[in-house]
Design a protein around this motif. Structure first.
Motif, PDB file in Angstrom:
ATOM      1  N   LEU A 457     -19.173 -34.069  15.684  1.00  0.00           N
ATOM      2  CA  LEU A 457     -18.655 -32.696  15.690  1.00  0.00           C
ATOM      3  C   LEU A 457     -17.865 -32.444  16.970  1.00  0.00           C
ATOM      4  O   LEU A 457     -18.244 -32.919  18.054  1.00  0.00           O
ATOM      5  N   TYR A 458     -16.758 -31.707  16.845  1.00  0.00           N
ATOM      6  CA  TYR A 458     -15.977 -31.231  17.991  1.00  0.00           C
ATOM      7  C   TYR A 458     -16.274 -29.733  18.168  1.00  0.00           C
ATOM      8  O   TYR A 458     -16.222 -28.968  17.200  1.00  0.00           O
ATOM      9  N   LEU A 459     -16.556 -29.321  19.407  1.00  0.00           N
ATOM     10  CA  LEU A 459     -16.762 -27.907  19.731  1.00  0.00           C
ATOM     11  C   LEU A 459     -15.771 -27.515  20.814  1.00  0.00           C
ATOM     12  O   LEU A 459     -15.785 -28.083  21.910  1.00  0.00           O
ATOM     13  N   THR A 460     -14.912 -26.549  20.520  1.00  0.00           N
ATOM     14  CA  THR A 460     -13.925 -26.099  21.502  1.00  0.00           C
ATOM     15  C   THR A 460     -13.479 -24.684  21.150  1.00  0.00           C
ATOM     16  O   THR A 460     -13.942 -24.095  20.170  1.00  0.00           O
ATOM     17  N   GLY A 461     -12.573 -24.156  21.957  1.00  0.00           N
ATOM     18  CA  GLY A 461     -12.085 -22.804  21.707  1.00  0.00           C
ATOM     19  C   GLY A 461     -10.992 -22.773  20.658  1.00  0.00           C
ATOM     20  O   GLY A 461     -11.029 -21.979  19.713  1.00  0.00           O
ATOM     21  N   GLU A 462     -10.006 -23.671  20.825  1.00  0.00           N
ATOM     22  CA  GLU A 462      -8.903 -23.681  19.871  1.00  0.00           C
ATOM     23  C   GLU A 462      -8.316 -25.091  19.759  1.00  0.00           C
ATOM     24  O   GLU A 462      -8.354 -25.887  20.701  1.00  0.00           O
ATOM     25  N   MET A 463      -7.787 -25.409  18.579  1.00  0.00           N
ATOM     26  CA  MET A 463      -7.042 -26.635  18.309  1.00  0.00           C
ATOM     27  C   MET A 463      -5.908 -26.282  17.359  1.00  0.00           C
ATOM     28  O   MET A 463      -5.995 -25.316  16.598  1.00  0.00           O
ATOM     29  N   SER A 464      -4.859 -27.069  17.381  1.00  0.00           N
ATOM     30  CA  SER A 464      -3.760 -26.819  16.455  1.00  0.00           C
ATOM     31  C   SER A 464      -4.174 -27.199  15.035  1.00  0.00           C
ATOM     32  O   SER A 464      -5.124 -27.976  14.825  1.00  0.00           O
ATOM     33  N   HIS A 465      -3.451 -26.677  14.072  1.00  0.00           N
ATOM     34  CA  HIS A 465      -3.737 -26.930  12.657  1.00  0.00           C
ATOM     35  C   HIS A 465      -3.764 -28.429  12.355  1.00  0.00           C
ATOM     36  O   HIS A 465      -4.700 -28.933  11.714  1.00  0.00           O
ATOM     37  N   HIS A 466      -2.785 -29.148  12.832  1.00  0.00           N
ATOM     38  CA  HIS A 466      -2.662 -30.571  12.507  1.00  0.00           C
ATOM     39  C   HIS A 466      -3.723 -31.398  13.229  1.00  0.00           C
ATOM     40  O   HIS A 466      -4.182 -32.412  12.699  1.00  0.00           O
ATOM     41  N   ASP A 467      -4.117 -30.983  14.425  1.00  0.00           N
ATOM     42  CA  ASP A 467      -5.191 -31.689  15.125  1.00  0.00           C
ATOM     43  C   ASP A 467      -6.522 -31.513  14.401  1.00  0.00           C
ATOM     44  O   ASP A 467      -7.349 -32.437  14.375  1.00  0.00           O
ATOM     45  N   VAL A 468      -6.745 -30.346  13.827  1.00  0.00           N
ATOM     46  CA  VAL A 468      -7.961 -30.123  13.026  1.00  0.00           C
ATOM     47  C   VAL A 468      -7.939 -31.019  11.792  1.00  0.00           C
ATOM     48  O   VAL A 468      -8.952 -31.645  11.435  1.00  0.00           O
ATOM     49  N   LEU A 469      -6.774 -31.113  11.131  1.00  0.00           N
ATOM     50  CA  LEU A 469      -6.665 -31.966   9.954  1.00  0.00           C
ATOM     51  C   LEU A 469      -6.960 -33.427  10.297  1.00  0.00           C
ATOM     52  O   LEU A 469      -7.636 -34.130   9.536  1.00  0.00           O
ATOM     53  N   ASP A 470      -6.472 -33.879  11.450  1.00  0.00           N
ATOM     54  CA  ASP A 470      -6.721 -35.261  11.866  1.00  0.00           C
ATOM     55  C   ASP A 470      -8.209 -35.510  12.074  1.00  0.00           C
ATOM     56  O   ASP A 470      -8.743 -36.563  11.663  1.00  0.00           O
ATOM     57  N   ALA A 471      -8.893 -34.562  12.728  1.00  0.00           N
ATOM     58  CA  ALA A 471     -10.324 -34.720  12.972  1.00  0.00           C
ATOM     59  C   ALA A 471     -11.103 -34.726  11.667  1.00  0.00           C
ATOM     60  O   ALA A 471     -11.999 -35.562  11.459  1.00  0.00           O
ATOM     61  N   VAL A 472     -10.779 -33.798  10.775  1.00  0.00           N
ATOM     62  CA  VAL A 472     -11.476 -33.705   9.486  1.00  0.00           C
ATOM     63  C   VAL A 472     -11.304 -34.990   8.687  1.00  0.00           C
ATOM     64  O   VAL A 472     -12.246 -35.495   8.051  1.00  0.00           O
ATOM     65  N   ALA A 473     -10.092 -35.571   8.720  1.00  0.00           N
ATOM     66  CA  ALA A 473      -9.832 -36.804   7.973  1.00  0.00           C
ATOM     67  C   ALA A 473     -10.690 -37.954   8.486  1.00  0.00           C
ATOM     68  O   ALA A 473     -11.012 -38.887   7.735  1.00  0.00           O
ATOM     69  N   ARG A 474     -11.081 -37.897   9.750  1.00  0.00           N
ATOM     70  CA  ARG A 474     -11.931 -38.934  10.343  1.00  0.00           C
ATOM     71  C   ARG A 474     -13.419 -38.630  10.142  1.00  0.00           C
ATOM     72  O   ARG A 474     -14.282 -39.317  10.699  1.00  0.00           O
ATOM     73  N   GLY A 475     -13.721 -37.569   9.390  1.00  0.00           N
ATOM     74  CA  GLY A 475     -15.111 -37.222   9.104  1.00  0.00           C
ATOM     75  C   GLY A 475     -15.774 -36.415  10.208  1.00  0.00           C
ATOM     76  O   GLY A 475     -17.003 -36.309  10.241  1.00  0.00           O
ATOM     77  N   ILE A 476     -14.977 -35.848  11.092  1.00  0.00           N
ATOM     78  CA  ILE A 476     -15.517 -35.074  12.222  1.00  0.00           C
ATOM     79  C   ILE A 476     -15.446 -33.585  11.898  1.00  0.00           C
ATOM     80  O   ILE A 476     -14.367 -33.055  11.593  1.00  0.00           O
ATOM     81  N   THR A 477     -16.564 -32.889  11.974  1.00  0.00           N
ATOM     82  CA  THR A 477     -16.615 -31.435  11.779  1.00  0.00           C
ATOM     83  C   THR A 477     -16.118 -30.741  13.040  1.00  0.00           C
ATOM     84  O   THR A 477     -16.371 -31.204  14.157  1.00  0.00           O
ATOM     85  N   VAL A 478     -15.417 -29.620  12.865  1.00  0.00           N
ATOM     86  CA  VAL A 478     -14.816 -28.901  13.995  1.00  0.00           C
ATOM     87  C   VAL A 478     -15.308 -27.456  14.003  1.00  0.00           C
ATOM     88  O   VAL A 478     -15.254 -26.774  12.977  1.00  0.00           O
ATOM     89  N   ILE A 479     -15.785 -27.000  15.161  1.00  0.00           N
ATOM     90  CA  ILE A 479     -16.125 -25.586  15.369  1.00  0.00           C
ATOM     91  C   ILE A 479     -15.165 -25.022  16.416  1.00  0.00           C
ATOM     92  O   ILE A 479     -15.085 -25.546  17.535  1.00  0.00           O
ATOM     93  N   LEU A 480     -14.445 -23.962  16.042  1.00  0.00           N
ATOM     94  CA  LEU A 480     -13.531 -23.276  16.957  1.00  0.00           C
ATOM     95  C   LEU A 480     -14.065 -21.874  17.230  1.00  0.00           C
ATOM     96  O   LEU A 480     -14.358 -21.127  16.295  1.00  0.00           O
ATOM     97  N   CYS A 481     -14.168 -21.501  18.511  1.00  0.00           N
ATOM     98  CA  CYS A 481     -14.788 -20.216  18.888  1.00  0.00           C
ATOM     99  C   CYS A 481     -13.783 -19.187  19.386  1.00  0.00           C
ATOM    100  O   CYS A 481     -14.179 -18.091  19.768  1.00  0.00           O
ATOM    101  N   GLU A 482     -12.501 -19.512  19.427  1.00  0.00           N
ATOM    102  CA  GLU A 482     -11.421 -18.804  20.119  1.00  0.00           C
ATOM    103  C   GLU A 482     -11.485 -19.159  21.610  1.00  0.00           C
ATOM    104  O   GLU A 482     -12.564 -19.360  22.185  1.00  0.00           O
ATOM    105  N   HIS A 483     -10.310 -19.211  22.191  1.00  0.00           N
ATOM    106  CA  HIS A 483     -10.153 -19.794  23.527  1.00  0.00           C
ATOM    107  C   HIS A 483     -11.114 -19.208  24.559  1.00  0.00           C
ATOM    108  O   HIS A 483     -11.962 -19.905  25.116  1.00  0.00           O
TER     109      HIS A 483
END
Length: 521
Positions: A457-483
């Motif tokens: 899992l990745y935990l951060t404030g913000e990521m770009s749309h395409h960076d989220v897609l890349d992580a998801v494709a690798r099986g990594i869950t992403v939590i974004l909390c706002e910056h």
């Protein structure tokens, strides 16, 4: 000799009048200009103030603040009498009666029971009076005597009604330079990224003392107004309000207005930003606490900034006659720690040479050595690395003590940050019940730090749309909390840490108006 040092007053003169008196000249009520430190004894500036009042000069209104040495209790309320000598009590009552009469004549409200008095020294005349937060009257020191308060009846009313520049209940203060030095010790600015703009960004003209340190994540105009209302002497803004260079300071943009208001009101601005991201007791360590029990290591460790070795490379070679080469190397910029030792190489007496050089000097050194083929062929180049600092660096890779479901971890994060919502992108093939054991996190905008890291899992404030897609494709869950939501909660912990680090010599408060600009609607 008299000196100020982080809340203490030192003097080698006999101390007769304990309080240090600071006189401010302000262009209008509430706007302070540089202060002059006085000590209640003979001082030319006091006489000048006295003349300004007599001739009603246009330069401004007098405003006073007091710093207190711990010699005796100086401040008390007049309720049931002043606990000094009978002469003191009589003098105070006479002064109060005089002020009450003068207030009635000028149709002003005055309540003796709510009046407070500050005893300024050994002479009975030396008292200053407050009612609430209003300075009612004060003695003007000139030479060895004080003007009787009765004389102040002739002074215009606006000069006697002045708001004190410092809350009298707060006695702690610290010189700005001392405070900034301590803040730098708390988290070295050398830990910050090279692109960042950290440290003291706005500095009032010295001397400048700080009694209130004001913490905020973002310094907006609304937060600046709050800081001024709290009478902050220094604002610590996690994000630097000055990042891109300013070509002018006008009233047109909000960041320029922040600088203007800070300077006009003599408020410093300090920003630590990525230095706090990397610090072992900083923002990312705080964010990792949202996960529960876990072990953490920095994703990008920081190197020791003050390692004694100079240069990035060490060059070693041997030569039969090195004097000509050595003389040219010594004159070359970027070359340091050049040493020579006798050595026997292949049965011949030679000189073993060792030197350090920078990246830019490396090519020049090698070009010089290449002029002699035997030397060039036996030259060794060693890349020098500074030692890594423990628990220090950007981002954190966290291994949980026990694996937990994505849904459980999401609730933990929301509770720790104090937010009702986060954004969640499930990794390919994952569900809310999928277990998470390894988390890579970075407060703020974490793409550049998290990219390529293997984790559940990745935990951060913000990521770009395409960076989220890349992580998801690798099986990594992403939590974004706002910056800023991934950073702001650290301020409450920072408040406690700084109170201890600064030994409670300044008041540390956290903004109540600072908030993330984005809302879920």
């Amino acid at each position: 000799m008299e000196t100020f040092e982080s809340g203490r007053y030192h003097t080698d003169k006999p101390v007769h009048d304990p309080p240090i008196l600071t006189v401010h000249i302000c262009r209008s009520p509430g706007q302070l200009c540089p202060a002059f430190p006085l000590d209640g004894r003979i001082h030319l500036t006091c006489g000048m103030m006295f003349l300004f009042l007599l001739f009603k000069c246009h330069i401004g209104y007098p405003s006073m603040s007091f710093a207190y040495p711990a010699l005796k209790k100086l401040f008390c309320e007049i309720k049931g009498g002043l606990a000094n000598t009978p002469e003191d009590r009589d003098r105070v009552q006479q002064d109060l009666n005089t002020m009450e009469k003068w207030a009635n004549e000028n149709k002003m409200q005055f309540n003796k029971d709510k009046c407070k008095v500050l005893h300024l020294g050994q002479k009975n005349e030396k008292h200053a009076y407050w009612m609430g937060d209003t300075l009612l009257a004060f003695p003007i020191v000139f030479g060895a005597f004080c003007m009787p308060l009765a004389f102040l009846r002739g002074i215009p009313r606006k000069l006697l009604q002045v708001q004190p520049s410092i809350n009298l209940r707060s006695r702690a203060f610290m010189d700005l330079k001392v405070l900034v030095s301590l803040l730098n010790d708390f988290a070295s600015l050398s830990l910050a990224e090279s692109w960042d703009n950290v440290g003291l960004l706005v500095e009032p003209s010295p001397p400048h003392v700080v009694s209130t340190l004001f913490l905020t994540n973002d310094l907006t105009e609304e937060v600046m107004e709050e800081a001024l209302q709290e009478r902050a002497g220094l604002i610590l803004s996690y994000h630097p309000p000055i990042f891109k260079p300013l070509k002018r300071i006008t009233w047109q943009t909000w960041k320029e207005r922040l600088v203007i208001r800070a300077l006009e009101n003599r408020v410093g601005v300090y920003s630590p930003h990525t230095a706090y991201d990397a610090a072992p007791h900083g923002v990312n360590t705080w964010l990792a606490k949202a996960l529960g029990a876990c072990t953490t290591i920095p994703l990008h460790p920081s190197a020791a900034p003050n390692y004694p070795t100079k240069g990035c490379y060490r060059i070693e070679f041997s030569s039969c006659s090195a004097e000509a080469v050595l003389s040219r190397l010594r004159e070359m910029p970027g070359v340091s720690l050049l040493t020579t030792v006798p050595a026997r190489v292949d049965g011949a007496e030679q000189v073993q040479v060792s030197l350090n050089c920078t990246q830019s000097a490396l090519l020049q050194v090698m070009a010089l050595l290449s002029q002699s083929s035997p030397v060039y062929e036996k030259t060794e180049i060693i890349s020098l690395q500074k030692p890594l600092l423990r628990d220090t660096g950007m981002g954190r890779l966290c291994t949980l003590g026990e694996a937990v479901a994505v849904s459980v971890l999401t609730e933990r994060v929301k509770s720790h940050l104090g937010v009702p919502h986060v954004r969640l992108a499930l990794g390919a093939g994952k569900t809310l019940e999928s277990e998470v054991k390894v988390v890579a996190l970075c407060a703020g905008s974490g793409t550049s730090i998290l990219q390529g890291t293997e984790a559940d899992l990745y935990l951060t404030g913000e990521m770009s749309h395409h960076d989220v897609l890349d992580a998801v494709a690798r099986g990594i869950t992403v939590i974004l909390c706002e910056h800023s939501n991934s950073e702001r909660g650290f301020l409450l912990e920072l408040q406690q840490l700084l109170a201890v680090h600064l030994e409670n010599k300044v008041q540390v408060i956290v903004s109540k108006r600072d908030r993330d600009p984005l809302r879920v609607v």
